[in-house]
Design an enzyme around this catalytic site. Sequence first.
Site, mmCIF file in Angstrom:
data_model
loop_
_atom_site.group_PDB
_atom_site.id
_atom_site.type_symbol
_atom_site.label_atom_id
_atom_site.label_comp_id
_atom_site.label_asym_id
_atom_site.label_seq_id
_atom_site.Cartn_x
_atom_site.Cartn_y
_atom_site.Cartn_z
ATOM 1 N N HIS A 62 0.863 -1.183 0.000
ATOM 2 C CA HIS A 62 0.000 0.000 0.000
ATOM 3 C C HIS A 62 0.905 1.241 0.000
ATOM 4 O O HIS A 62 1.954 1.261 0.651
ATOM 5 C CB HIS A 62 -0.927 0.014 1.222
ATOM 6 C CG HIS A 62 -2.144 -0.855 1.059
ATOM 7 N ND1 HIS A 62 -2.825 -1.405 2.115
ATOM 8 C CD2 HIS A 62 -2.789 -1.279 -0.067
ATOM 9 C CE1 HIS A 62 -3.848 -2.121 1.649
ATOM 10 N NE2 HIS A 62 -3.840 -2.064 0.335
ATOM 11 N N ASP A 64 1.036 4.144 1.364
ATOM 12 C CA ASP A 64 1.497 4.849 2.564
ATOM 13 C C ASP A 64 2.617 4.099 3.290
ATOM 14 O O ASP A 64 3.123 4.573 4.309
ATOM 15 C CB ASP A 64 0.316 5.165 3.516
ATOM 16 C CG ASP A 64 -0.500 3.940 3.903
ATOM 17 O OD1 ASP A 64 -0.521 2.955 3.128
ATOM 18 O OD2 ASP A 64 -1.133 3.961 4.970
ATOM 19 N N HIS A 65 3.040 2.955 2.733
ATOM 20 C CA HIS A 65 4.152 2.198 3.315
ATOM 21 C C HIS A 65 5.311 2.028 2.333
ATOM 22 O O HIS A 65 6.363 1.523 2.713
ATOM 23 C CB HIS A 65 3.674 0.818 3.788
ATOM 24 C CG HIS A 65 2.664 0.915 4.884
ATOM 25 N ND1 HIS A 65 2.965 0.638 6.197
ATOM 26 C CD2 HIS A 65 1.370 1.313 4.876
ATOM 27 C CE1 HIS A 65 1.891 0.848 6.952
ATOM 28 N NE2 HIS A 65 0.902 1.255 6.160
ATOM 29 N N HIS A 140 -4.238 -8.446 6.643
ATOM 30 C CA HIS A 140 -4.636 -7.152 6.072
ATOM 31 C C HIS A 140 -5.275 -7.403 4.699
ATOM 32 O O HIS A 140 -5.408 -8.549 4.279
ATOM 33 C CB HIS A 140 -3.405 -6.256 5.971
ATOM 34 C CG HIS A 140 -3.708 -4.817 5.704
ATOM 35 N ND1 HIS A 140 -4.767 -4.145 6.284
ATOM 36 C CD2 HIS A 140 -3.094 -3.896 4.903
ATOM 37 C CE1 HIS A 140 -4.767 -2.893 5.856
ATOM 38 N NE2 HIS A 140 -3.777 -2.722 5.012
ATOM 39 N N ASP A 210 0.192 -3.223 8.673
ATOM 40 C CA ASP A 210 -1.176 -2.988 9.114
ATOM 41 C C ASP A 210 -1.856 -4.342 9.321
ATOM 42 O O ASP A 210 -1.597 -5.276 8.556
ATOM 43 C CB ASP A 210 -1.949 -2.251 8.035
ATOM 44 C CG ASP A 210 -1.324 -0.912 7.638
ATOM 45 O OD1 ASP A 210 -0.280 -0.547 8.120
ATOM 46 O OD2 ASP A 210 -1.933 -0.246 6.794
ATOM 47 N N HIS A 268 -0.040 4.447 13.306
ATOM 48 C CA HIS A 268 -0.862 4.276 12.099
ATOM 49 C C HIS A 268 -2.280 4.816 12.307
ATOM 50 O O HIS A 268 -3.277 4.206 11.921
ATOM 51 C CB HIS A 268 -0.913 2.798 11.659
ATOM 52 C CG HIS A 268 -1.317 2.637 10.221
ATOM 53 N ND1 HIS A 268 -2.607 2.399 9.818
ATOM 54 C CD2 HIS A 268 -0.598 2.710 9.081
ATOM 55 C CE1 HIS A 268 -2.655 2.317 8.502
ATOM 56 N NE2 HIS A 268 -1.456 2.499 8.020
#
Lengths: 302, 302
Positions: A62, A64-65, A140, A210, A268
Amino acid sequence: MKLTILGCYSATPRINTHTTSQVLEIKNHILLIDCGEGTQVQLRRYKIKFARIKHIFISHLHGDHVFGLVGLISSFRLLGRETDLHIYGPKGLKEMITLQLKLADSWTNYKLIFHQLTSKESELVFEDSKIQVYTIPLNHRIYTNGFLFKEKEGERKLDINAALKANINKAYFRKLKQGFDVENEDGVLIDYNKVTKPPLASKSYAFCSDTAYHEPIIPIIKNATVLYHESTFLDKHQNLCAPTKHSSAKQAATIAKKANVKQLILGHYSTRYDDLSEFKSEAETVFDNVELAEDGKSFEFN
Amino acid sequence: MKLTILGCYSATPRINTHTTSQVLEIKNHILLIDCGEGTQVQLRRYKIKFARIKHIFISHLHGDHVFGLVGLISSFRLLGRETDLHIYGPKGLKEMITLQLKLADSWTNYKLIFHQLTSKESELVFEDSKIQVYTIPLNHRIYTNGFLFKEKEGERKLDINAALKANINKAYFRKLKQGFDVENEDGVLIDYNKVTKPPLASKSYAFCSDTAYHEPIIPIIKNATVLYHESTFLDKHQNLCAPTKHSSAKQAATIAKKANVKQLILGHYSTRYDDLSEFKSEAETVFDNVELAEDGKSFEFN
């Protein structure tokens, strides 16, 4: 062992908050964990020497990582890096990075070594004389691993005076520290326990972001010194956890308690929350030792 | 017509300097030009409404011009965008973006329309009733286009008193403004020049980054209101221009002069320079009206 939070918010980078990235200093390693957009600027802001990063661990693909990774790799090249860079992350990461370098007709003048992960079981992905790194399979929306960073147990501490008094030749000191009985100069067998003390307790750090609430991680992270567990939502927005496969602060604390870790760090956070203090107080209803991740904050593990 | 510089440095983003990205406001459009890492945060910083961006122009696929695009596209989705997004850039851009969305098992809930460019000749890539956008083929290490943004010539200005005095029916006013002679109420043909004035001069903006000194662009950008031309180096580092296919401030000014533009804006500075004033003074030895791009600076084109 020291953890520096470069970014600890979910979703999108904003002026004063950054998406996930952390630096773990452990036994002379500087390990980068996740790499959201803007990570390279955060590394500069917190004065982390680029050249000292030799291993990067990516939990999942993802944005944002991971969206900051290709820029960091490019900057390493522009800065003249020559040392190898090892990248651990889900299958597909190599294709993502190499396509972008190819389209830019770019290259790296250092060796880029991808360790692409596919296993659904915890596995050892890095080991040297001082540390081990294991994956922590998470639950996730896409294939995701946390990572468990463990110091290896060191040698026992020698009580030099006691050893000399016991008339042991210095050539045997190493064996004693390794936990072997040795003969002294008089031919008498000396119990290593009598002249050494146990090694310092080895520390460990479990990074879990996550993930939905997922009890199968408990045996893997059992007794960890510090657990970073995502808490995207507060319990009052529990209904958002299941569809997005994220956790609440309360769920993170429940995992911490059941895994008997010493300290829990929350992070997070969804960008919907302006005040983070509720995350701490919610988690503390379940688990005592809770800290909040904040961009730029460092934690020393003692 | 207003230009806002979001970033104007080459190579790598740093704490206080950003890689290439600009916003051009022209005839009710908000156009984004290039999108280095961190552009979405710069858009927030300078309060550009994400939803108003419907067209993004990407010059080439070097990271300092494009690594922020996938994050911006993802943030548009997270922010609930529904309107179409048009992206103009080199072939390969669609593959770069869609692979990353696919690996994240992500999607856009709005339509993403790629206009992939391959021509080595200037071509019209966007047109509506008010503006036209042409490519400007540049000479860089990989396939690169600048872009020429042109207001269309508006209608002539009607002198209403003169028209009424000439006894022209209001129904013909539109025709006069479009440059047609019309009959008045007495059946006499009236020359439109007598009751209208020429339209305001239409403005144009030429964006040229990155490129070596390249005279073939001159006929394309001839008489532009404003030219942004890269000046990665100063003339004293001229030896770096040829191998990297970049320009010096002096070369940028020479292009500005030969193209007879009204104003030159310099940018895409190498991060080796702390003081930018030398860029301006160097360019001014060749061309009079020189401005320096700076992150966050806006230019109104009058």
